[in-house]
Design a protein around this motif. Structure first.
Motif, PDB file in Angstrom:
ATOM      1  N   GLN A   1      23.286  32.297 -13.070  1.00 21.55           N
ATOM      2  CA  GLN A   1      23.940  31.586 -14.165  1.00 21.55           C
ATOM      3  C   GLN A   1      22.979  30.522 -14.671  1.00 21.55           C
ATOM      4  O   GLN A   1      22.306  30.721 -15.665  1.00 21.55           O
ATOM      5  CB  GLN A   1      25.283  31.035 -13.702  1.00 21.55           C
ATOM      6  N   CYS A   2      22.822  29.411 -13.940  1.00 24.46           N
ATOM      7  CA  CYS A   2      21.847  28.410 -14.403  1.00 24.46           C
ATOM      8  C   CYS A   2      20.417  28.841 -14.096  1.00 24.46           C
ATOM      9  O   CYS A   2      19.482  28.384 -14.733  1.00 24.46           O
ATOM     10  CB  CYS A   2      22.139  27.043 -13.792  1.00 24.46           C
TER      11      CYS A   2
ATOM     12  N   CYS B   1      18.315  28.651  -8.660  1.00 23.30           N
ATOM     13  CA  CYS B   1      18.038  29.228  -7.337  1.00 23.30           C
ATOM     14  C   CYS B   1      17.260  30.532  -7.440  1.00 23.30           C
ATOM     15  O   CYS B   1      16.793  31.060  -6.433  1.00 23.30           O
ATOM     16  CB  CYS B   1      19.356  29.497  -6.602  1.00 23.30           C
TER      17      CYS B   1
ATOM     18  N   CYS C   1      23.022  28.940  -3.710  1.00 23.29           N
ATOM     19  CA  CYS C   1      23.303  29.081  -5.140  1.00 23.29           C
ATOM     20  C   CYS C   1      24.591  28.321  -5.426  1.00 23.29           C
ATOM     21  O   CYS C   1      25.601  28.581  -4.781  1.00 23.29           O
ATOM     22  CB  CYS C   1      23.468  30.549  -5.524  1.00 23.29           C
ATOM     23  N   ARG C   2      24.539  27.388  -6.358  1.00 24.77           N
ATOM     24  CA  ARG C   2      25.737  26.602  -6.670  1.00 24.77           C
ATOM     25  C   ARG C   2      26.581  27.262  -7.758  1.00 24.77           C
ATOM     26  O   ARG C   2      27.634  26.762  -8.098  1.00 24.77           O
ATOM     27  CB  ARG C   2      25.350  25.190  -7.118  1.00 24.77           C
ATOM     28  N   CYS C   3      26.114  28.364  -8.352  1.00 27.10           N
ATOM     29  CA  CYS C   3      26.812  28.921  -9.515  1.00 27.10           C
ATOM     30  C   CYS C   3      27.505  30.254  -9.247  1.00 27.10           C
ATOM     31  O   CYS C   3      28.661  30.428  -9.603  1.00 27.10           O
ATOM     32  CB  CYS C   3      25.844  29.152 -10.667  1.00 27.10           C
TER      33      CYS C   3
END
Ligand code: FAD
Ligand code: FES
Ligand code: FES
Lengths: 163, 284
Positions: free
Chosen positions: A98-99, A102, A134-136
């Motif tokens: 997404q962003c 990572c 991964c935060r997304c």
């Protein structure tokens, strides 16, 4: 200052560096190779993962002087003549980002896995990526992308989590 | 996250490394895989004047068979330890525990010797070498000495190594025929244990003839659960193992931190000891 000679993505560089310089900072600030991001202060996130002489390392946790005489491959060295590798294409096609913060680390870690184990199970992929946060994405599409890159179909979701 | 400034040398032999350490005195630090030292430097929790990088001393790497023991070079990485056929065959407990350490990239750099010299009671490997009754070999300006694992760990992040001594190898007696298991409890995939239990069990006629139990993160050093080990001798079924495991936390002084209270850790030690021993004994 210490003299180092490092091959990065096929180009040899010679530099005088302070011993305290991290490999991640050397790549980004001295060589301008900003494809390798830094995501944490604690060696946990894996965003900075690169290949050092054939094995993944967290470039924030290696000194540039420790890479003297070595070969480094970053995510920027994977494509040949502008052609993405199958793994990079799979990340793109399966929405494995997404962003994208990572992604370089994920790709380097997955590449390391596929070299040793060309047909990993979902479980093995999750184990191999345990050092990459991964935060997304929630990881599902990342695992599916690695499966796709190894020529395998993604199993049904329930199976995927427990397999 | 920029480390403080330091001087750097990269000796090519053990002798050269020991000389560099001896010349620099208290202000030098050994750098092995860097997976504990670099995070400390970056957080400015360590301020060495000289870093002695022993990462390119070939004689410190690799595993050899010396009859009744394996000799593992201090600089052998976690990755190499867990994949080594000799370790898997004769010291399966060490291979199994090493697989639970950190993540693949950290295991490519981090070393067995570094984990032991660092002496973090929350590390997985100190309790494992203690359980295997391993010996640690160090070289200093006055020569070589062999230290039993049970004398090596002194306190939190403290060992008997002098500042000018280098850990060079770990001698692990072969545990052929012993069942083993490492039971690690942690919150996320890549983490130190809240509590870890190493179990090594020798069975005879369906009974436990001898059991060794090591505890990670149950005090300021790795520990052996001596009372549980004694109680386990002769246990012949899961109920007997469960009863013996009730004494696993005796004599321990676990810490209080955001991951758990001392009481919670003592509870974990009992539960994990039961699980680890049952699996090691093939009763699980
Ligand atoms: C993200 C992350 C997760 C981790 N998870 C775990 C985990 O789950 N379990 C676990 O047990 N560990 C974990 N670790 C720590 C890891 O195992 C380290 O590799 C290990 O603790 C240190 O080994 P090293 O070779 O990197 O040592 P270094 O960092 O190079 O050195 C550590 C210390 O030991 C000293 N030293 C090193 N080698 C010698 C020697 N031969 N002689 C004398 N002194 C020496 C150094 O001076 C320093 O003080 C983790 C680390 C990271 C970054
Ligand atoms: S930046 Fe290297 S692990 Fe997070
Ligand atoms: S895509 Fe944003 S952190 Fe992974």
């Amino acid at each position: 200052m210490t003299h180092i000679k490092v091959n990065v993505d096929g180009t040899t560089y010679e530099d005088e560096v302070e011993p305290r310089l991290l490999l991640a900072h050397y790549l980004r600030d001295r060589l301008g190779l900003t494809g390798t991001p830094i995501g944490c202060d604690t060696s946990n996130c894996g965003a900075c993962t690169v290949d050092l002489d054939g094995a993944t390392v967290k470039s924030c946790s290696v000194l540039a002087v420790q890479a003297d005489g070595s070969e480094v491959t970053t995510v920027q060295g994977l494509a040949k003549d502008g052609e993405w590798t199958a793994l990079q294409r799979a990340f793109h096609e399966r929405h494995a980002l997404q962003c994208g913060y990572c992604t370089p680390g994920m790709i380097m870690a997955a590449r390391d896995l596929l070299r040793e184990n060309p047909q990993p199970t979902s479980y093995e992929i999750r184990q191999a990526l345990e050092g990459n946060l991964c935060r997304c994405t929630g990881y599902q599409n990342i695992v599916r992308a690695v499966l796709a890159a190894s020529g395998q179909e993604a199993p049904a979701v329930a199976e995927e989590v427990t397999a | 996250m920029i480390p403080p400034a330091f001087d750097y040398v990269r000796p090519a032999s053990v002798d050269e490394a020991v000389r560099a350490l001896a010349d620099a005195g208290e202000d030098a630090k050994v750098l092995a895989g860097g997976q504990s030292l670099l995070p400390l430097l970056r957080l400015r929790l360590a301020f060495p004047e000289l870093v002695v990088d022993v990462g390119r001393i070939p004689e410190l790497r690799g595993v050899r068979d010396e009859g009744d023991a394996l000799v593992i070079g201090a600089l052998t990485t976690h990755h190499d330890v867990m994949h080594d056929p000799l370790v898997r065959r004769h010291a399966g407990l060490l291979a199994a525990a090493t697989e639970t350490v950190a993540d693949p990239a950290v295991r490519h750099r981090g070393t067995l010797g570094g984990s032991l010299a660092h002496a973090d009671p929350a590390g997985d490997l100190p309790a494992v070498v203690l359980t295997l009754d391993a010996e640690l070999v160090a070289v200093g300006p006055n020569g070589r000495r062999t230290i039993p694992a049970r004398e090596f760990f002194v306190d939190y992040l403290q060992t008997v190594l002098a500042p000018d001594e280098l850990l060079v190898e770990v001698r692990v007696p072969k545990a052929d025929g012993w069942g083993f298991h490492y039971e690690k409890f942690h919150r996320v995939a890549q983490a130190w244990p809240i509590v870890g239990v190493a179990a090594l069990v020798r069975r005879d006629n369906g009974h436990i003839a001898e059991a060794r139990v090591g505890l990670s993160n149950m005090g300021s050093t790795p520990l052996r659960a001596t009372a549980a080990e004694q109680a386990l001798a002769g246990a012949g079924d899961p109920d007997a193992v469960a009863r013996a495991a009730e004494s696993a936390a005796e004599g321990t002084r676990p810490s209080q931190d955001p991951s758990g209270s001392p009481e919670y850790r003592a509870h974990l030690a009992r539960v994990l000891t039961k699980r680890a021993v049952l699996t090691a004994a093939g009763m699980g």
